[in-house]
Design an enzyme around this catalytic site. Structure first.
Site, PDB file in Angstrom:
ATOM      1  CB  SER A 193      18.634  82.221  58.518  1.00  0.00           C
ATOM      2  OG  SER A 193      18.936  81.654  59.769  1.00  0.00           O
TER       3      SER A 193
HETATM    4  N1  SAM Z   1      19.342  84.099  63.667  1.00  0.00           N
HETATM    5  C1  SAM Z   1      20.649  84.180  63.057  1.00  0.00           C
HETATM    6  C2  SAM Z   1      20.813  85.327  62.121  1.00  0.00           C
HETATM    7  O1  SAM Z   1      19.840  86.051  61.868  1.00  0.00           O
HETATM    8  O2  SAM Z   1      21.941  85.519  61.668  1.00  0.00           O
HETATM    9  C3  SAM Z   1      21.074  82.896  62.417  1.00  0.00           C
HETATM   10  C4  SAM Z   1      21.459  81.916  63.436  1.00  0.00           C
HETATM   11  S1  SAM Z   1      22.545  80.632  62.991  1.00  0.00           S
HETATM   12  C5  SAM Z   1      21.652  79.766  61.786  1.00  0.00           C
HETATM   13  C6  SAM Z   1      22.333  79.686  64.502  1.00  0.00           C
HETATM   14  C7  SAM Z   1      23.019  80.279  65.707  1.00  0.00           C
HETATM   15  O3  SAM Z   1      22.642  79.509  66.859  1.00  0.00           O
HETATM   16  C8  SAM Z   1      24.532  80.229  65.649  1.00  0.00           C
HETATM   17  O4  SAM Z   1      25.044  81.515  65.781  1.00  0.00           O
HETATM   18  C9  SAM Z   1      24.920  79.343  66.842  1.00  0.00           C
HETATM   19  O5  SAM Z   1      26.126  79.721  67.472  1.00  0.00           O
HETATM   20  C10 SAM Z   1      23.728  79.542  67.756  1.00  0.00           C
HETATM   21  N2  SAM Z   1      23.548  78.501  68.767  1.00  0.00           N
HETATM   22  C11 SAM Z   1      23.700  77.163  68.681  1.00  0.00           C
HETATM   23  N3  SAM Z   1      23.415  76.570  69.854  1.00  0.00           N
HETATM   24  C12 SAM Z   1      23.079  77.572  70.726  1.00  0.00           C
HETATM   25  C13 SAM Z   1      22.678  77.613  72.089  1.00  0.00           C
HETATM   26  N4  SAM Z   1      22.574  76.511  72.837  1.00  0.00           N
HETATM   27  N5  SAM Z   1      22.401  78.805  72.638  1.00  0.00           N
HETATM   28  C14 SAM Z   1      22.511  79.956  71.928  1.00  0.00           C
HETATM   29  N6  SAM Z   1      22.880  79.973  70.626  1.00  0.00           N
HETATM   30  C15 SAM Z   1      23.153  78.809  70.028  1.00  0.00           C
END
Ligand code: SAM
Length: 208
Positions: free
Chosen positions: A52
């Site tokens: 993000s």
């Molecule tokens: N917090 C992260 C960082 O600091 O880099 C950014 C996260 S990114 C915007 C969103 C993440 O949510 C992705 O890595 C994606 O694979 C994960 N994601 C999506 N659906 C998910 C789920 N049901 N359970 C766990 N992770 C999930």
């Protein structure tokens, strides 16, 4: 970068400022991306996912009002950077449990968090749309992917008086919601429009 976020009013507290200054964002991205580490922009981290933008990390940290000793559940570990910022804010007596659906991202995040020295973060590969009942209840829940609605299991796993920040909406755009649980009541505040990658899972969006 931090001075700019402060000037824009996104960083408001000395605690979030200190945490953002301390966490080395370059350790959470690939080497070829490192020249861009301190720009206020999301960056690709593999599997079609992103770390993000720093303003979003700061905004979510401010609205969660994290303090020493908090137990926090994060949905969407991604690079591990947001978990590291929150780990700074909860201190060594606090804990971050962070869930990621992609095993490869979880492994990379574990390595980055270890390299950066964060031992109070536990990375788990699982579907975060149903939360993580094993460690519930949580003082705070930070969801870093866009949900179609607030998943009930997350509300159930939030401590009474606890706060959750979650993007809710359609695939293309969402509203960042600050949800406070007070007994049987749930108070919701809209913090504005955002665009996150989707929460994919049982209580989230379906995989395409
Ligand atoms: N917090 C992260 C960082 O600091 O880099 C950014 C996260 S990114 C915007 C969103 C993440 O949510 C992705 O890595 C994606 O694979 C994960 N994601 C999506 N659906 C998910 C789920 N049901 N359970 C766990 N992770 C999930």
């Amino acid at each position: 970068m931090v001075a700019q976020l402060k000037a824009r009013g996104i960083i408001a507290s000395p605690e979030v400022e200190k945490a953002m200054l301390k966490v080395p964002r370059h350790l959470f991205i690939s080497e070829d991306m490192r020249p861009l580490a301190y720009r206020d922009a999301p960056l690709a981290i593999g599997e079609g996912q992103t770390i993000s933008a720093p303003h979003m990390v700061a905004m979510m940290a401010e609205s969660l009002a994290l303090i020493n000793g908090h137990k926090v559940l994060e949905i969407g570990t991604g690079s591990g950077y947001n978990a590291a910022v929150m780990a700074e804010l909860v201190g060594s007596e606090g804990r971050i449990i962070t869930l990621e659906r992609h095993g490869s991202l979880a492994e990379k995040a574990k390595r980055s968090l270890h390299e950066a020295g964060y031992e109070n973060v536990t990375v788990v590969v699982s579907d975060g749309s149903i939360g993580y009942a094993l460690e519930a209840p949580y003082d705070r829940i930070s969801v870093t992917c866009g949900a179609p609605r607030v998943p009930m299991p997350l509300l159930d796993q939030l401590q009474d008086g606890g706060v959750m920040v979650i993007p809710v909406g359609v695939l293309e755009h969402q509203s960042l919601l600050r949800v406070v649980k007070k007994g049987e009541e749930v108070l919701t505040e809209d913090l504005g429009s955002v665009v996150f990658v989707p929460l994919i899972g049982e209580k989230g969006h379906r995989p395409s």
